[in-house]
Design a protein around this motif. Structure first.
Motif, PDB file in Angstrom:
ATOM      1  N   VAL B 813       0.856  -1.184   0.000  1.00  0.00           N
ATOM      2  CA  VAL B 813       0.000   0.000   0.000  1.00  0.00           C
ATOM      3  C   VAL B 813       0.892   1.233   0.000  1.00  0.00           C
ATOM      4  N   HIS B 814       0.475   2.256  -0.721  1.00  0.00           N
ATOM      5  CA  HIS B 814       1.212   3.517  -0.772  1.00  0.00           C
ATOM      6  C   HIS B 814       0.441   4.552   0.010  1.00  0.00           C
ATOM      7  N   GLN B 815       1.130   5.271   0.828  1.00  0.00           N
ATOM      8  CA  GLN B 815       0.454   6.297   1.624  1.00  0.00           C
ATOM      9  C   GLN B 815       1.195   7.617   1.515  1.00  0.00           C
ATOM     10  N   PRO B 816       0.570   8.617   0.897  1.00  0.00           N
ATOM     11  CA  PRO B 816       1.221   9.922   0.848  1.00  0.00           C
ATOM     12  C   PRO B 816       1.174  10.575   2.224  1.00  0.00           C
ATOM     13  N   ILE B 817       2.330  11.037   2.677  1.00  0.00           N
ATOM     14  CA  ILE B 817       2.379  11.720   3.971  1.00  0.00           C
ATOM     15  C   ILE B 817       2.912  13.118   3.750  1.00  0.00           C
ATOM     16  N   LEU B 818       2.170  14.070   4.231  1.00  0.00           N
ATOM     17  CA  LEU B 818       2.593  15.457   4.152  1.00  0.00           C
ATOM     18  C   LEU B 818       2.272  16.053   5.510  1.00  0.00           C
ATOM     19  N   CYS B 819       2.550  17.309   5.690  1.00  0.00           N
ATOM     20  CA  CYS B 819       2.247  17.935   6.975  1.00  0.00           C
ATOM     21  C   CYS B 819       0.757  17.789   7.238  1.00  0.00           C
ATOM     22  N   GLN B 820       0.423  17.292   8.438  1.00  0.00           N
ATOM     23  CA  GLN B 820      -0.979  17.013   8.720  1.00  0.00           C
ATOM     24  C   GLN B 820      -1.750  18.239   9.197  1.00  0.00           C
ATOM     25  N   HIS B 821      -1.017  19.369   9.369  1.00  0.00           N
ATOM     26  CA  HIS B 821      -1.655  20.614   9.807  1.00  0.00           C
ATOM     27  C   HIS B 821      -2.566  20.369  11.002  1.00  0.00           C
ATOM     28  N   CYS B 822      -1.937  19.842  12.031  1.00  0.00           N
ATOM     29  CA  CYS B 822      -2.656  19.480  13.245  1.00  0.00           C
ATOM     30  C   CYS B 822      -3.216  20.710  13.929  1.00  0.00           C
ATOM     31  N   GLU B 823      -4.392  20.552  14.496  1.00  0.00           N
ATOM     32  CA  GLU B 823      -4.947  21.661  15.263  1.00  0.00           C
ATOM     33  C   GLU B 823      -4.204  21.833  16.578  1.00  0.00           C
ATOM     34  N   ASN B 824      -3.823  20.717  17.174  1.00  0.00           N
ATOM     35  CA  ASN B 824      -3.009  20.784  18.396  1.00  0.00           C
ATOM     36  C   ASN B 824      -1.585  20.419  18.033  1.00  0.00           C
ATOM     37  N   ALA B 825      -1.014  21.234  17.172  1.00  0.00           N
ATOM     38  CA  ALA B 825       0.263  20.829  16.596  1.00  0.00           C
ATOM     39  C   ALA B 825       1.358  20.751  17.639  1.00  0.00           C
ATOM     40  N   PRO B 826       2.015  19.604  17.754  1.00  0.00           N
ATOM     41  CA  PRO B 826       3.137  19.493  18.691  1.00  0.00           C
ATOM     42  C   PRO B 826       4.302  20.391  18.322  1.00  0.00           C
ATOM     43  N   CYS B 827       4.402  20.742  17.026  1.00  0.00           N
ATOM     44  CA  CYS B 827       5.524  21.587  16.635  1.00  0.00           C
ATOM     45  C   CYS B 827       5.318  23.017  17.084  1.00  0.00           C
ATOM     46  N   GLU B 828       4.078  23.469  17.113  1.00  0.00           N
ATOM     47  CA  GLU B 828       3.831  24.863  17.464  1.00  0.00           C
ATOM     48  C   GLU B 828       4.180  25.163  18.907  1.00  0.00           C
ATOM     49  N   THR B 829       3.975  24.180  19.758  1.00  0.00           N
ATOM     50  CA  THR B 829       4.173  24.454  21.187  1.00  0.00           C
ATOM     51  C   THR B 829       5.637  24.527  21.569  1.00  0.00           C
ATOM     52  N   VAL B 830       6.500  23.978  20.766  1.00  0.00           N
ATOM     53  CA  VAL B 830       7.906  23.920  21.183  1.00  0.00           C
ATOM     54  C   VAL B 830       8.811  24.908  20.474  1.00  0.00           C
ATOM     55  N   CYS B 831       8.276  25.675  19.554  1.00  0.00           N
ATOM     56  CA  CYS B 831       9.155  26.610  18.866  1.00  0.00           C
ATOM     57  C   CYS B 831       9.496  27.770  19.788  1.00  0.00           C
ATOM     58  N   PRO B 832      10.760  27.975  20.088  1.00  0.00           N
ATOM     59  CA  PRO B 832      11.125  29.043  21.027  1.00  0.00           C
ATOM     60  C   PRO B 832      10.906  30.442  20.469  1.00  0.00           C
TER      61      PRO B 832
END
Lengths: 181, 981
Positions: B813-832
């Motif tokens: 199976v092939h699954q395209p993965i791109l930024c999931q644009h999470c509403e509770n994005a873990p990346c947003e909370t840690v950017c200094p």
């Protein structure tokens, strides 16, 4: 005595440092007042001021897209084929066309690459050219009138209040990537 | 005409304008080294007071830094170059779109080319194109970069010396006249489907009668084309259509990856497998093959066989179908494996049930195999339905026998002139020594190649042709449809369409554009009824990219029983199969770094070719991935690293062609090894499947640059599969199981739009067009093999490929993965520095200018979709920079980047709507991956709009999200893969 002098000097140095860092450093990238010499002495005062040519006659791209653009040389020749044919500045135009070499204007207003600014959006919103570009029709040599810093942009957007069809404040508040992408 | 300089060329000189700059203490600062008077003295005084060198340096350091810092509020002077003479349609900052046709391969998919300031920067599919219908493959997407290939010839060369076209046109005709009298003039091209080009060649032939035109394709379909003559009495090209097919059996034809026209297949394939739209019906796809191909990875039933057995499968299939139909097809008896026979019997029964709504394909280059396929399709009633025969009068197709004869004639000294375009036998011919000796006997060689290659190396005259984005051309698509190629940019260098060169040398005065027009007026305009005047007809055709209202002339085809032979001789050793990769294809795109760095959809290897072995074969020979082996057949041998590939046929080695180029730009030279010498000329065609191959373990280890080394889902249901029945049921138990989990973050205030995406795993075939499309649209850099080895590839969207089942025949199976644009994005909370924030319309934004390169966000991302610029990857190649999209920033070193949901396109769409005084609607814009997907697997839209396609899709089919238990609430949903057992 020596200690006092040394102390004063150190304070001076620190004060200088603070002044330079806090005040002068804020002006990094701020080119307000930039008024370079251009290859052809084009005078907005004569064209836009005295002859009252509409900004958008030459800078037609401002209605269509992001950049207002420098008008193509051929546009100048629309009039200058006949008008003031013998002026040495106009001769430079004809030379450029004859040599098939574009005129290298020095760019006055330049935003950094990471800033997205769309002229057509503001033109559509009926923002007067002079609001940002200053009294261009009185400038013999083009000058950058505004600082074009982010704070300056946001000042206007915050003060605009409710402008139809929707609130500009919410359009740009907090959405960094409205302008930075 | 001069090359228009891109506006905003940076001038590196720093110019001071002392009158107008802010200065330190009223003094003009013109130089970083100059301090205001008195300042230096003060420093020395302080220093002298302390008499310590260290303190002196400290104070000096601070004090030097500040003037340096403040004097750098000067920026380099930029020049603004306006147009000299602006074309009416070109407005700076506004894109123009032109309809054209792709020249990446012979499929001739319709394109819409996006140009900015007069240069093409993006290629999209033309939705009006009759066969491709808006799809473009990865190769097509990458052709925009090959236009700006800095290795391209810049001017004609005579004996290696630069010359002019006038000089060429003065000299060549007399040389050709001499050649005509001394021997045969031969023009080798690729497969030609352009009626105007054939007419030009006819004109050339009229002038130089001792002439032959021989099309050449290294990975040829000559057996396919020849077979119709034998079975249907017609010299014909097949046009396949899956639009009404329920059962599809492919024996070794990778029709979704690289075979014959993958885009056209993909469109119908995905539509026929849309269970909800078809109310339960679903195309059943059976793939019998040796290679694990892209098509095979999507099959409902895949039967791996040894490469040499593909022929036997066809034999068995023909026998079964002929038995079922009651019409016997003659061929000598054959011993077949019992297991294989059972499988084939079942397949035949399936096919027979779907009589008239089926299709059988074969990737073989044996005429008998293709004749068998024709017989099967005929007996199943598919002829005229899923296979339509187009008379080959408007085509010139490659015939391997003719090319072999040519080489013999060359060796025999009978060829006096060799002209070549779109053909590279100097690289791809299987017997390079023979080619070399033949070429050395040809006194006049003219190459029309646009970039140096192995064939142009020996040419006496280089008359470089245009890239297809700079050319006029036409294409016959069959059934009365024609495509047009129009130039999207003036030729960047002093190159000329090869048809024009031929016209000049044939003494014609018309240029090729006028020639096409006159040809269309005479041959095509007269056959249509919609337009009365030619100019209107022509303008419409140029605008649309082609025309499809012409009456087709169908020739009558009568089937006659072929006499078939499937005896391939003794069986020993291993079988070798040579195949085309989805990116590099037959090697013509070897200088395209995008295609080299494109991970192979199945193996996920970049930048190399390798020998694929099935796990069983590998363990039998005591090798694992990365070990070197030497492949040998007769006198030909090649050493390559091994890649253990689950699902590969037993007893088989698979090697990709198109690598090991020696004469091309720096991206392609020395990448991989040339496997074409393994091709053999047998039974009148170039055979890509060889028997009697030996492999021996060699010393050494080679690290293959894989982008996916982790194949397990670690117990998480990243990919969900459902059966057909489950897919139709409205029960949501199987779908999104996300309960409303508590969150410590407040809800985002809803904005005007809520952008979201739905990816249908049933439709994604793994073709990777989205990867290249995103790369082209968003200025995603190429990092090279060494960096890929360090897992630093930059693709914003990747295709994860998972296996399930047993090693010898896994489901894929092939699954395209791109930024999931999470509403509770873990990346947003840690950017200094808050460089990544959430927008009011649901996007997770990455603000490049704020990013300081902490990389904490990438660490925190559970989907690992963030990409860091470890080095200054942006191109310093002046040509390559022209392919950059000016609407999006080029990131510099130290900045994190990731999928932005094509925010530049969202802005464009929003602005368009604003200007029209309305809200953004569906169809105002499409994101790059969505637009290029030939299977329509990616749907992007406004979740806040209940009428949008994406909202409807998710409402009824209720996709699931990845890693729901993390409660990051992604905006990207996946629709489960539907299996059709």
């Amino acid at each position: 005595m020596k200690k006092i002098v040394t102390g004063l000097l150190v304070l001076t140095v620190i004060g200088l440092f603070v002044e330079l860092a806090a005040v002068q450093a804020k002006k990094i990238g701020n080119t307000q007042g930039y008024e370079p010499d251009q290859p052809i002495s084009f005078s907005h005062k004569i064209h836009a001021g005295e002859n009252k040519i509409n900004c958008r006659y030459c800078h037609f791209a401002s209605e269509r897209g992001r950049i207002a653009g420098i008008p193509p040389t051929q546009l100048c020749m629309n009039c200058h084929d006949q008008v003031r044919k013998d002026s040495p500045e106009i001769a430079k135009l004809r030379e450029a066309i004859a040599d098939q070499r574009p005129i290298e204007w020095v760019r006055v207003h330049e935003l950094p690459a990471f800033v997205y600014f769309n002229h057509s959006e503001h033109v559509r919103a009926e923002v007067n050219c002079q609001e940002c570009h200053g009294p261009v029709e009185s400038m013999t040599r083009m000058r950058q009138h505004s600082s074009l810093t982010m704070g300056w942009c946001l000042d206007c957007h915050r003060n605009m209040g409710n402008a139809p069809p929707h609130d500009i404040k919410t359009a740009t508040g907090g959405d960094c990537a409205r302008c930075h992408y | 005409m001069p090359l228009l300089k891109w506006m905003g060329t940076m001038d590196d000189r720093i110019i001071d304008a002392p009158k107008y700059w802010q200065s330190i203490e009223g003094q003009p600062v013109s130089d970083a080294d100059e301090f205001p008077s008195g300042f230096v003295e003060e420093i020395f005084e302080v220093v002298n007071a302390n008499k310590s060198r260290r303190e002196f340096l400290t104070v000096l350091g601070f004090s030097v830094a500040i003037p340096a810092l403040t004097s750098c509020h000067k920026i380099p002077v930029t020049k603004a170059l306006g147009f000299l003479n602006r074309e009416e349609d070109t407005v700076p900052g506004v894109a123009n779109w032109y309809a054209s046709t792709c020249g990446g391969c012979e499929a001739a998919c319709g394109l819409l080319v996006k140009t900015r300031e007069g240069r093409p920067i993006k290629v999209e599919g033309n939705p009006d194109s009759p066969h491709s219908r808006g799809g473009v493959c990865a190769v097509g997407q990458a052709t925009v970069l090959s236009l700006y290939d800095s290795s391209r010839f810049i001017q004609p060369l005579a004996e290696g010396q630069p010359t002019t076209w006038a000089a060429i046109d003065g000299k060549i005709p007399e040389l050709l006249r001499t050649a005509n009298s001394q021997g045969k003039i031969v023009l080798i091209t690729g497969r030609v489907s352009s009626p105007s080009t054939l007419a030009v060649i006819a004109k050339f032939r009229a002038k130089y009668p001792n002439f032959e035109h021989i099309p050449y394709e290294p990975f040829s379909y000559s057996a396919l084309f020849e077979s119709f003559e034998k079975t249907h009495g017609l010299s014909a090209i097949p046009n396949y259509s899956l639009s009404d097919v329920d059962t599809l059996v492919s024996v070794g034809a990778d029709f979704l990856g690289s075979w014959y026209g993958p885009v056209a297949f993909a469109k119908d394939y995905s539509a026929q497998r849309d269970v909800s739209k078809r109310k339960g019906a679903m195309l059943r796809h059976v793939q019998v093959e040796a290679l694990m191909s892209v098509a095979g990875s999507n099959a409902d039933l895949r039967v791996p066989v040894a490469a040499g057995d593909e022929t036997h499968v066809l034999a068995a299939l023909v026998r079964e179908i002929s038995t079922l139909s009651g019409r016997s097809i003659e061929f000598p008896a054959l011993q077949l494996d019992a297991g294989l026979l059972t499988a084939v019997r079942a397949i035949a029964a399936d096919l027979w049930k779907a009589k008239g709504k089926s299709l059988v394909l074969s990737g073989s280059n044996r005429v008998d195999d293709q004749m068998a396929v024709n017989a099967i399709n005929e007996l199943l009633g598919n002829m005229g339905r899923s296979v339509k025969l187009v008379a080959a009068t408007e085509f010139a197709v490659a015939s391997d026998t003719r090319f072999e004869n040519l080489v013999s004639e060359m060796v025999g000294g009978k060829i006096s002139a060799l002209l070549s375009i779109d053909a590279n036998p100097g690289y791809a011919y299987y017997a390079p020594e023979r080619w070399k000796s033949g070429v050395s006997k040809v006194p006049l060689q003219i190459s029309f190649a646009d970039a140096p290659n192995e064939t142009s190396k020996s040419a006496h005259y280089i008359c470089p042709g245009n890239h297809f984005l700079e050319s006029w051309n036409d294409h016959a698509l069959g059934s009365g449809k024609y495509g047009l190629t129009q130039p999207t940019i003036q030729p960047l260098r002093a190159t000329r369409m090869f048809q024009e060169s031929l016209l000049r040398w044939a003494g014609e005065t018309l240029d090729y554009y006028d020639f096409i027009r006159s040809h269309w007026k005479a041959q095509i305009f007269s056959r249509q009824r919609r337009q009365l005047l030619f100019e209107g007809f022509w303008s419409q055709a140029v605008h649309d990219g082609g025309i499809d209202v012409v009456e087709a002339s169908h020739a009558k085809a009568t089937f006659k029983n072929p006499r078939l032979n499937f005896d391939l001789g003794k069986r020993e050793g291993l079988d070798l199969i040579l195949y085309q990769k989805t990116g590099i294809r037959d090697g013509r795109h070897a200088n395209n770094p995008w295609l080299h760095e494109l991970p192979d959809p199945i193996t996920k290897v970049t930048w190399d070719n390798y020998a694929q072995l099935a796990p069983e074969t590998a363990s039998k020979n005591g090798v694992k991935t990365g070990d070197m082996i030497s492949i040998q057949k007769g006198t030909i041998h090649l050493s390559l690293p091994v890649l253990v590939q689950p699902g590969l046929g037993t007893n088989t080695v698979a090697v990709a062609v198109g690598y090991g180029r020696s004469e091309c730009g720096k991206a392609g030279v020395g990448v991989g090894k040339n496997s074409y010498p393994f091709v053999a000329f047998a039974e009148g065609n170039y055979q890509r499947i060889q028997r009697g191959v030996q492999i021996t373990k060699a010393s050494g280890h080679y690290e293959l640059a894989l982008t996916q080394t982790h194949h397990v889902m670690e117990g998480r249901d990243l990919v969900r599969e459902v059966s057909k029945a489950e897919a139709l049921s409205t029960a949501t138990a199987l779908h999104s199981t996300q309960k409303e989990q508590p969150s410590m973050w407040p809800e985002h205030k809803p904005g005007e739009n809520r952008w979201g995406m739905a990816i249908d795993l049933s439709k994604c075939t793994g073709c990777s067009a989205c990867v290249i499309s995103c790369q082209a649209e968003n200025n995603v850099p190429v990092v090279g093999r060494e960096e890929v080895l360090k897992r630093r590839e930059m693709h914003w969207i990747r295709l994860d490929r998972y296996y399930s089942g047993n090693e010898s025949n896994p489901s894929v199976v092939h699954q395209p993965i791109l930024c999931q644009h999470c509403e509770n994005a873990p990346c947003e909370t840690v950017c200094p520095v808050l460089a990544t924030v959430h927008s009011s319309d649901g996007l997770n934004q990455q603000v490049y200018n704020r990013c300081v390169g902490t990389r904490y966000c990438a660490n925190n991302c559970p989907y690992k979709v963030r990409r860091f610029n470890w080095f200054e990857y942006s191109q310093d190649d002046a040509w390559g920079r022209m392919a950059l999209n000016p609407d999006i920033v080029v990131r510099s070193r130290g900045v994190m980047e990731k999928c932005s949901f094509c925010i530049q396109r969202i802005q464009e769409g929003r602005l368009k709507a604003k200007k029209e005084g309305r809200k953004v609607a569906e169809g105002d814009f499409k994101v790059a991956c969505q637009q290029s997907c030939p299977s329509d697997a990616i749907v992007f839209g406004d979740l806040a709009d209940p009428d949008s396609k994406v909202a409807k899709l998710l409402e009824h089919q209720k996709g699931y999200q990845l890693l729901e238990e993390l409660n990051v609430r992604p905006r990207v949903s996946f629709l489960p893969k539907v299996r059709n057992p």
